[in-house]
Write a protein that holds these residues in place. Structure first.
Motif, PDB file in Angstrom:
ATOM      1  N   SER A  80       0.828  -1.203   0.000  1.00  0.00           N
ATOM      2  CA  SER A  80       0.000   0.000   0.000  1.00  0.00           C
ATOM      3  C   SER A  80       0.866   1.258   0.000  1.00  0.00           C
ATOM      4  O   SER A  80       0.620   2.191  -0.770  1.00  0.00           O
ATOM      5  CB  SER A  80      -0.934  -0.010   1.214  1.00  0.00           C
ATOM      6  OG  SER A  80      -1.739   1.120   1.214  1.00  0.00           O
ATOM      7  N   ALA A  81       1.875   1.297   0.847  1.00  0.00           N
ATOM      8  CA  ALA A  81       2.761   2.468   0.906  1.00  0.00           C
ATOM      9  C   ALA A  81       3.511   2.651  -0.415  1.00  0.00           C
ATOM     10  O   ALA A  81       3.632   3.774  -0.915  1.00  0.00           O
ATOM     11  CB  ALA A  81       3.740   2.333   2.067  1.00  0.00           C
ATOM     12  N   LEU A  82       3.987   1.556  -0.994  1.00  0.00           N
ATOM     13  CA  LEU A  82       4.681   1.634  -2.287  1.00  0.00           C
ATOM     14  C   LEU A  82       3.726   2.131  -3.370  1.00  0.00           C
ATOM     15  O   LEU A  82       4.107   2.952  -4.210  1.00  0.00           O
ATOM     16  CB  LEU A  82       5.272   0.277  -2.665  1.00  0.00           C
ATOM     17  CG  LEU A  82       6.036   0.229  -3.976  1.00  0.00           C
ATOM     18  CD1 LEU A  82       7.225   1.185  -3.953  1.00  0.00           C
ATOM     19  CD2 LEU A  82       6.506  -1.197  -4.268  1.00  0.00           C
ATOM     20  N   SER A  83       2.485   1.680  -3.337  1.00  0.00           N
ATOM     21  CA  SER A  83       1.520   2.123  -4.344  1.00  0.00           C
ATOM     22  C   SER A  83       1.240   3.621  -4.207  1.00  0.00           C
ATOM     23  O   SER A  83       1.009   4.303  -5.208  1.00  0.00           O
ATOM     24  CB  SER A  83       0.230   1.305  -4.274  1.00  0.00           C
ATOM     25  OG  SER A  83      -0.500   1.583  -3.107  1.00  0.00           O
ATOM     26  N   VAL A  84       1.289   4.144  -2.998  1.00  0.00           N
ATOM     27  CA  VAL A  84       1.100   5.588  -2.791  1.00  0.00           C
ATOM     28  C   VAL A  84       2.274   6.358  -3.395  1.00  0.00           C
ATOM     29  O   VAL A  84       2.079   7.373  -4.080  1.00  0.00           O
ATOM     30  CB  VAL A  84       0.926   5.919  -1.294  1.00  0.00           C
ATOM     31  CG1 VAL A  84       1.014   7.421  -1.043  1.00  0.00           C
ATOM     32  CG2 VAL A  84      -0.388   5.362  -0.776  1.00  0.00           C
ATOM     33  N   LEU A  85       3.486   5.874  -3.176  1.00  0.00           N
ATOM     34  CA  LEU A  85       4.661   6.552  -3.751  1.00  0.00           C
ATOM     35  C   LEU A  85       4.603   6.550  -5.278  1.00  0.00           C
ATOM     36  O   LEU A  85       4.843   7.577  -5.917  1.00  0.00           O
ATOM     37  CB  LEU A  85       5.949   5.878  -3.262  1.00  0.00           C
ATOM     38  CG  LEU A  85       6.240   6.013  -1.776  1.00  0.00           C
ATOM     39  CD1 LEU A  85       7.463   5.191  -1.395  1.00  0.00           C
ATOM     40  CD2 LEU A  85       6.415   7.470  -1.390  1.00  0.00           C
ATOM     41  N   ILE A  86       4.267   5.411  -5.856  1.00  0.00           N
ATOM     42  CA  ILE A  86       4.153   5.315  -7.314  1.00  0.00           C
ATOM     43  C   ILE A  86       2.993   6.183  -7.799  1.00  0.00           C
ATOM     44  O   ILE A  86       3.092   6.864  -8.820  1.00  0.00           O
ATOM     45  CB  ILE A  86       4.001   3.844  -7.751  1.00  0.00           C
ATOM     46  CG1 ILE A  86       5.302   3.084  -7.447  1.00  0.00           C
ATOM     47  CG2 ILE A  86       3.628   3.733  -9.227  1.00  0.00           C
ATOM     48  CD1 ILE A  86       5.197   1.580  -7.575  1.00  0.00           C
ATOM     49  N   GLY A  87       1.893   6.190  -7.044  1.00  0.00           N
ATOM     50  CA  GLY A  87       0.753   7.026  -7.400  1.00  0.00           C
ATOM     51  C   GLY A  87       1.095   8.506  -7.393  1.00  0.00           C
ATOM     52  O   GLY A  87       0.611   9.264  -8.251  1.00  0.00           O
ATOM     53  N   ALA A  88       1.917   8.934  -6.450  1.00  0.00           N
ATOM     54  CA  ALA A  88       2.323  10.344  -6.409  1.00  0.00           C
ATOM     55  C   ALA A  88       3.138  10.703  -7.656  1.00  0.00           C
ATOM     56  O   ALA A  88       2.944  11.774  -8.240  1.00  0.00           O
ATOM     57  CB  ALA A  88       3.123  10.638  -5.146  1.00  0.00           C
ATOM     58  N   LEU A  89       4.011   9.790  -8.062  1.00  0.00           N
ATOM     59  CA  LEU A  89       4.782  10.033  -9.293  1.00  0.00           C
ATOM     60  C   LEU A  89       3.864  10.072 -10.509  1.00  0.00           C
ATOM     61  O   LEU A  89       3.999  10.936 -11.376  1.00  0.00           O
ATOM     62  CB  LEU A  89       5.849   8.946  -9.472  1.00  0.00           C
ATOM     63  CG  LEU A  89       6.985   8.956  -8.458  1.00  0.00           C
ATOM     64  CD1 LEU A  89       7.877   7.729  -8.633  1.00  0.00           C
ATOM     65  CD2 LEU A  89       7.798  10.237  -8.589  1.00  0.00           C
ATOM     66  N   LEU A  90       2.919   9.146 -10.570  1.00  0.00           N
ATOM     67  CA  LEU A  90       1.956   9.115 -11.671  1.00  0.00           C
ATOM     68  C   LEU A  90       1.103  10.379 -11.676  1.00  0.00           C
ATOM     69  O   LEU A  90       0.841  10.967 -12.727  1.00  0.00           O
ATOM     70  CB  LEU A  90       1.074   7.865 -11.554  1.00  0.00           C
ATOM     71  CG  LEU A  90       0.082   7.600 -12.669  1.00  0.00           C
ATOM     72  CD1 LEU A  90       0.774   7.473 -14.015  1.00  0.00           C
ATOM     73  CD2 LEU A  90      -0.704   6.328 -12.366  1.00  0.00           C
ATOM     74  N   SER A  91       0.708  10.829 -10.500  1.00  0.00           N
ATOM     75  CA  SER A  91      -0.077  12.045 -10.381  1.00  0.00           C
ATOM     76  C   SER A  91       0.701  13.248 -10.905  1.00  0.00           C
ATOM     77  O   SER A  91       0.163  14.088 -11.637  1.00  0.00           O
ATOM     78  CB  SER A  91      -0.485  12.268  -8.927  1.00  0.00           C
ATOM     79  OG  SER A  91      -1.338  13.355  -8.815  1.00  0.00           O
TER      80      SER A  91
END
Length: 189
Positions: A80-91
């Protein structure tokens, strides 16, 4: 075909993860293309209460907060934490140029705040955890995004209400999922 609890949990987690990832481009597309009113060189707006509007992308942000909780429930805190980091980059990558910093920072900080509230509550009170973490996440996201993007909190009420609607609309599914998990013996990750 019957799935073992571990296979079912992992499969559902991957579905939630894919949906979580899709909320980011969906929010960026909505804010630029879908709404009852589209401001020239500005966001498209949707009504969230009588007399109160918000950028249409806020609907996906509310959904993202709940999906992040479900990713954690199925795949664990680390994923979940890794997906948030990747999501921030995608955002940051998908946001309009003027909103890159605000979009990425608001996503990262609000989703991590969501994680911090959800984690200690989730095992014993899943629905309470989803609601409490969603409220914290949507307030943090709204405050940070508006301040960084516009230096103003003028649209805070619409942002908060729009995201809150999506969190509240998810509660019947979260209740169903919790009951089904108990019936099938699916422990949270």
């Amino acid at each position: 075909m019957s799935f073992t609890p571990d296979v079912r949990r992992r499969t559902e987690g991957l579905v939630f993860l894919a949906l979580f990832a899709l909320t980011i481009p969906a929010a960026n597309w909505l804010i630029q293309h879908a709404g009852t009113t589209c401001v020239p060189h500005g966001p498209c707006l949707v009504p969230v209460l009588p007399g109160l509007s918000a950028p249409s992308g806020v609907l996906m942000v509310g959904v993202a907060l709940v999906l992040r909780d479900l990713v954690q429930r199925r795949l664990g805190v680390a994923v979940s934490a890794l997906s948030v980091l990747i999501g921030a980059l995608l955002s940051a990558f998908l946001a309009p140029p003027a909103l890159v910093l605000a979009s990425a920072a608001a996503f990262l900080v609000s989703e991590m705040a969501d994680l911090a509230v959800y984690t200690p509550l989730a095992r014993r009170r899943m629905v309470t955890a989803v609601i409490a973490s969603g409220v914290v996440g949507l307030v943090v996201d709204s405050l940070l995004f508006l301040w960084l993007a516009f230096g103003s909190l003028d649209f805070l009420a619409g942002q908060v209400v729009g995201k809150a609607w999506m969190v509240l609309l998810s509660i019947p599914f979260v209740l169903w999922l919790r009951r089904r998990d108990e019936r099938l013996g699916l422990a949270a990750a």
